[in-house]
Design an enzyme around this catalytic site. Structure first.
Site, PDB file in Angstrom:
ATOM      1  CD  GLU A 128      29.211  49.594  36.981  1.00 31.75           C
ATOM      2  OE1 GLU A 128      28.922  48.551  37.570  1.00 31.75           O
ATOM      3  OE2 GLU A 128      29.255  49.689  35.740  1.00 31.75           O
ATOM      4  CG  HIS A 252      36.881  45.031  33.990  1.00 37.01           C
ATOM      5  ND1 HIS A 252      37.371  45.277  35.260  1.00 37.01           N
ATOM      6  CD2 HIS A 252      35.567  45.329  34.034  1.00 37.01           C
ATOM      7  CE1 HIS A 252      36.383  45.699  36.029  1.00 37.01           C
ATOM      8  NE2 HIS A 252      35.279  45.742  35.303  1.00 37.01           N
ATOM      9  NE  ARG A 298      34.332  49.119  32.871  1.00 35.61           N
ATOM     10  CZ  ARG A 298      33.419  48.184  32.660  1.00 35.61           C
ATOM     11  NH1 ARG A 298      33.359  47.570  31.488  1.00 35.61           N
ATOM     12  NH2 ARG A 298      32.559  47.868  33.600  1.00 35.61           N
ATOM     13  CG  HIS A 359      35.405  43.333  30.508  1.00 34.76           C
ATOM     14  ND1 HIS A 359      34.930  42.245  31.217  1.00 34.76           N
ATOM     15  CD2 HIS A 359      34.478  44.314  30.668  1.00 34.76           C
ATOM     16  CE1 HIS A 359      33.777  42.550  31.779  1.00 34.76           C
ATOM     17  NE2 HIS A 359      33.469  43.790  31.452  1.00 34.76           N
ATOM     18  NE  ARG A 394      31.278  47.416  27.675  1.00 29.46           N
ATOM     19  CZ  ARG A 394      31.088  47.117  28.956  1.00 29.46           C
ATOM     20  NH1 ARG A 394      29.991  47.509  29.579  1.00 29.46           N
ATOM     21  NH2 ARG A 394      32.011  46.443  29.625  1.00 29.46           N
TER      22      ARG A 394
END
Length: 545
Positions: A128, A252, A298, A359, A394
């Site tokens: 990811e 997100h 992100r 998110h 994160r």
């Protein structure tokens, strides 16, 4: 005229341990603590309604010879943009494989690896955004469901765990509030509303743990379920705990855009397997934004999508994986494929409309590496906590890792001091006092306040911020908080009233944190202060109660 309430106040109940929250952090800890005594595991709805249940991607951990701790640590530090606590990062990541093995031993069915020639692992590992290696262990694209199903089975089989569903914690009970002559503030448990039986009572415990998850419902658009209202952060704050880094709400990048259905997360794993972001005219745009393209961190991807939406005027962009073989898509992402098919969208043939959505909160209740909060006998873990792992952003799939690893840390800490906990003498705890409070005449007051909070946060404290927007948010949220406090003490507690009060408190704290950080770092992006300023702001934004 106010209606008389049928709500009853009943006697206290005693447990050794009270855990508020039934996600991976709370449930894992409950199973461990059950070896030491009786556990009350509290959840506002059913056991399954939590953020863990909706997790798709998986758990990040070093599980192959192609990976190592140093790489995972560095990826985490890079994502956190200077604010991660390196000692916490090292301990969590080095503890990851052990925790994964514990989940496997419980019976969690992770996807097996059928491509052993690619990397040395028994399980299929995906990649990811922000990761330099394949290290995400998963159960297809429904990891959260697999985790909750297994944990539910084990919790229900355990005679030392009392699962209290449809119970809402109202407030923590601490000595500063009920017995201020104690030398140090200590948690004694919590006042609880039983929605089904319409009664309020106190659960008293030697150790109280907040595993309440995040507060995505603070925003108009979110991937979180309705229970994510920041209850743990708000209760801990009112009890005297410190909170930190609430300005870092991770959006997100890819939530399914469909006005007719509930917000549905489109896992980052799609981009890990080659999905491409495109404008509504079909042009790829991440190539010019970041060297990692669609797999950039992100915050960068979310801002890029937000910029395209503002530029085009369209309410979404496209995420396209239709260039992959249909069998590959269906096998790797059965949950997403099925969900999209339900709304008439075949992702093997056409792109997915997506929009960023709130998110995950990287901030929360300040804790140390043992999960201690600063209030004696009160621990916090998971998304409700600010442990130092995530910093300003994160790394993908480090959240489930944090929850399961910190369950070990908190258990080990409580087990090490259990003899001391057994010696504590509790003061007399009063029953909840209803006073002259009565049922509200109209619920529209609560729904109006809820809507105002969420729209204010979305418009003024969203993906991109300015000093003027934050000032407007502060003025309106402060006013809402005052309105709610006046209303709250005259009305019989209900879940919706408790939640809107908690939302308002967390909104106020979030705006306060955002206004304190006069720079852009990680998820917090300010048009007025676009530069990262390490000299002044390479530190946590801590707010004292």
């Amino acid at each position: 005229m106010k209606k008389k309430s049928s709500l009853q106040v009943i006697e206290h109940v005693m447990f050794d341990f009270l855990i508020i929250g039934s996600g991976i952090a709370g449930a894992s800890l409950a199973l461990k603590l059950s070896a030491l005594g009786k556990v009350a595991l509290l959840c506002k709805e059913s056991f399954f309604e939590c953020n863990t249940r909706w997790a798709q991607g998986g758990i990040a951990s070093v599980l192959s010879d192609e990976d190592n701790y140093a790489l995972h640590i560095q990826d985490t530090l890079n994502a956190g943009v200077g604010l991660c606590h390196e000692n916490v990062v090292q301990k969590v990541i080095s503890s990851g494989p052990r925790s994964i093995q514990q989940l496997i031993a419980l019976g969690v069915q992770f996807t097996q690896n059928t491509q052993c020639n690619q990397y040395d692992s028994e399980y299929h590992l995906t990649k990811e955004g922000g990761h330099s290696a394949r290290r995400i262990i998963h159960s297809a694209d429904m990891t959260g469901i697999a985790l909750q199903n297994t944990l539910a089975q084990k919790v229900n089989e355990n005679k030392n765990i009392n699962l209290l569903e449809f119970h809402t914690a109202i407030d923590l009970i601490v000595t500063d509030k009920v017995a201020p002559d104690f030398s140090r503030n200590r948690a004694l448990g919590a006042y609880v509303l039983n929605e089904k039986n319409k009664n309020i009572f106190a659960i008293l415990a030697k150790a109280t743990v907040l595993a309440t998850g995040g507060h995505g419902k603070l925003y108009l658009y979110t991937t979180n379920p309705d229970v994510a209202t920041g209850d743990g952060v708000a209760m801990a704050w009112r009890a005297g705990a410190r909170v930190a880094n609430l300005e870092f709400m991770q959006f997100h990048p890819t939530c399914l855009y469909d006005p007719k259905s509930k917000n549905f997360l489109i896992s980052e794993a799609l981009r890990g397997e080659g999905a491409i972001l495109k404008t509504i005219t079909g042009d790829r745009f991440m190539e010019d934004i970041h060297p990692l393209k669609e797999l950039a961190p992100r915050d960068i991807v979310a801002r890029a999508i937000d910029a395209q939406i503002k530029k085009s005027g369209a309410p979404y962009v496209y995420l396209d994986i239709s260039h992959k073989e249909p069998s590959f898509v269906k096998n790797h992402f059965p949950g997403i494929y099925t969900k999209c098919l339900e709304i008439g969208l075949d992702i093997t043939q056409e792109p997915i409309p997506v929009v960023p959505a709130a998110h995950y909160s990287c901030g929360g209740i300040v804790t140390d590496m043992r999960g201690r909060t600063g209030i004696k006998s009160l621990w916090a873990l998971g998304e409700a906590a600010c442990s130092g792992l995530h910093g300003a952003n994160r790394l993908a799939s480090n959240s489930l890792l944090e929850g399961v690893v910190f369950a070990d840390f908190v258990f080990e800490d409580i087990a090490s001091i259990i003899a001391d906990l057994n010696l504590y003498k509790n003061p007399v705890v009063p029953k909840w006092e209803l006073g002259t409070a009565a049922e509200p005449d109209e619920m529209v007051v609560i729904s109006q306040l809820w809507d105002e909070i969420r729209r204010t946060m979305w418009n003024y404290v969203g993906i991109v911020r300015t000093e003027k927007r934050l000032a407007r948010a502060a003025a309106r949220i402060d006013q809402i908080c005052q309105e709610i406090e006046t209303y709250y003490w005259n009305i019989i507690p209900s879940r919706s009233l408790i939640e809107v009060r908690n939302l308002a408190t967390v909104a106020q704290l979030t705006v306060k944190c955002a206004r304190m950080r006069k720079e852009s770092r990680g998820i917090h992006y300010s048009l007025d202060c676009p530069i990262t300023d390490d000299k002044k702001y390479k530190k946590d934004t801590v707010v004292l109660s």
